[in-house]
Design a protein around this motif. Sequence first.
Motif, PDB file in Angstrom:
ATOM      1  N   SER A  15      -9.557   8.867  -9.052  1.00 52.75           N
ATOM      2  CA  SER A  15     -10.163   7.540  -8.981  1.00 52.75           C
ATOM      3  C   SER A  15      -9.169   6.501  -8.466  1.00 52.75           C
ATOM      4  CB  SER A  15     -10.671   7.133 -10.365  1.00 52.75           C
ATOM      5  OG  SER A  15     -11.051   5.793 -10.383  1.00 52.75           O
ATOM      6  N   VAL A  16      -7.939   6.539  -8.933  1.00 55.80           N
ATOM      7  CA  VAL A  16      -6.902   5.612  -8.493  1.00 55.80           C
ATOM      8  C   VAL A  16      -6.622   5.809  -7.004  1.00 55.80           C
ATOM      9  CG1 VAL A  16      -4.455   5.010  -8.705  1.00 55.80           C
ATOM     10  CG2 VAL A  16      -5.851   5.312 -10.745  1.00 55.80           C
ATOM     11  N   LEU A  17      -6.481   7.060  -6.590  1.00 50.83           N
ATOM     12  CA  LEU A  17      -6.207   7.364  -5.184  1.00 50.83           C
ATOM     13  C   LEU A  17      -7.336   6.859  -4.286  1.00 50.83           C
ATOM     14  CD1 LEU A  17      -4.418   8.679  -3.067  1.00 50.83           C
ATOM     15  CD2 LEU A  17      -5.548  10.849  -3.544  1.00 50.83           C
ATOM     16  N   ARG A  18      -8.570   7.058  -4.708  1.00 51.58           N
ATOM     17  CA  ARG A  18      -9.732   6.598  -3.946  1.00 51.58           C
ATOM     18  C   ARG A  18      -9.720   5.067  -3.827  1.00 51.58           C
ATOM     19  NH1 ARG A  18     -13.988   8.692  -6.823  1.00 51.58           N
ATOM     20  NH2 ARG A  18     -13.343  10.742  -6.112  1.00 51.58           N
ATOM     21  N   GLY A  19      -9.371   4.386  -4.909  1.00 50.66           N
ATOM     22  CA  GLY A  19      -9.332   2.919  -4.905  1.00 50.66           C
ATOM     23  C   GLY A  19      -8.270   2.375  -3.954  1.00 50.66           C
ATOM     24  N   VAL A  20      -7.112   3.020  -3.896  1.00 50.13           N
ATOM     25  CA  VAL A  20      -6.056   2.570  -2.981  1.00 50.13           C
ATOM     26  C   VAL A  20      -6.474   2.807  -1.541  1.00 50.13           C
ATOM     27  CG1 VAL A  20      -3.707   3.061  -2.188  1.00 50.13           C
ATOM     28  CG2 VAL A  20      -4.187   2.860  -4.623  1.00 50.13           C
ATOM     29  N   GLU A  21      -7.092   3.955  -1.258  1.00 48.38           N
ATOM     30  CA  GLU A  21      -7.521   4.240   0.105  1.00 48.38           C
ATOM     31  C   GLU A  21      -8.619   3.293   0.560  1.00 48.38           C
ATOM     32  OE1 GLU A  21      -8.442   8.389   0.025  1.00 48.38           O
ATOM     33  OE2 GLU A  21      -6.344   8.977   0.127  1.00 48.38           O
ATOM     34  N   ARG A  35       0.836  -1.216   0.000  1.00 44.80           N
ATOM     35  CA  ARG A  35       0.000   0.000   0.000  1.00 44.80           C
ATOM     36  C   ARG A  35       0.864   1.257   0.000  1.00 44.80           C
ATOM     37  NH1 ARG A  35      -3.093  -3.018   3.589  1.00 44.80           N
ATOM     38  NH2 ARG A  35      -2.221  -1.902   5.382  1.00 44.80           N
ATOM     39  N   GLU A  36       1.952   1.251   0.771  1.00 40.05           N
ATOM     40  CA  GLU A  36       2.852   2.414   0.792  1.00 40.05           C
ATOM     41  C   GLU A  36       3.476   2.649  -0.582  1.00 40.05           C
ATOM     42  OE1 GLU A  36       5.673   1.733   3.884  1.00 40.05           O
ATOM     43  OE2 GLU A  36       4.261   2.286   5.469  1.00 40.05           O
ATOM     44  N   GLU A  37       3.853   1.563  -1.248  1.00 36.27           N
ATOM     45  CA  GLU A  37       4.422   1.711  -2.585  1.00 36.27           C
ATOM     46  C   GLU A  37       3.388   2.245  -3.570  1.00 36.27           C
ATOM     47  OE1 GLU A  37       6.868  -1.337  -4.274  1.00 36.27           O
ATOM     48  OE2 GLU A  37       7.465  -2.016  -2.282  1.00 36.27           O
ATOM     49  N   MET A  38       2.159   1.769  -3.457  1.00 38.10           N
ATOM     50  CA  MET A  38       1.102   2.282  -4.344  1.00 38.10           C
ATOM     51  C   MET A  38       0.872   3.762  -4.083  1.00 38.10           C
ATOM     52  SD  MET A  38      -1.698  -0.801  -4.707  1.00 38.10           S
ATOM     53  CE  MET A  38      -1.943  -1.070  -2.971  1.00 38.10           C
TER      54      MET A  38
END
Length: 180
Positions: free
Chosen positions: A171-177, A147-150
């Motif tokens: 959208s990508v940031l929301r998906g990782v969170e 998760r930190e790498e993402m």
Amino acid sequence: MADANLQVLTAMITPAVLISGAGTLLMSTSSRLGRVTDRVRHLTARFKVLVSDEGRAEALARDEKRLIVKQLPRLARRSRIIVRAMTALYLAVALLVLTSILIGGSALLGAQAGPLPVILAIAGAASLAYGALLLSFETRLSARTTREEMQFLITLGDHYAGLYDEALMTSVLRGVEESR
């Protein structure tokens, strides 16, 4: 009445099922240790690039070096956990094999084995459970690092925001969170 020899074989097979499970866990755990080792080697190579003149010129090189340095203690911890898990799993296999030998040996010699095979089987099963529990801890540690790498990659993407659609980055940031 059932043949006593078949009952002995049946009793000897019960630990063998657990031995098979421990063996499967050992193979996957060995692969995990290899992945940790490969990851450390990759980060070492990447760090060497980042401290070179060309690497220092890369976007967010300082942040990436911090990320690498932050990951090293976690990788060392993962490695220690994996080694402990493998030790517990090997111990489980040894105890369960010994259980089978005692069951078969006592039947062959016509002697009472007493509670020892049961005690060894319980200890072997407990060692197997402990190894599996350690592997679940290691999995969580691995996921946190990923998760930190993402998050870093998203930050890097933001740095090059002109190359990306802003809605896509959000959208990508929301998906990782949400995966946390």
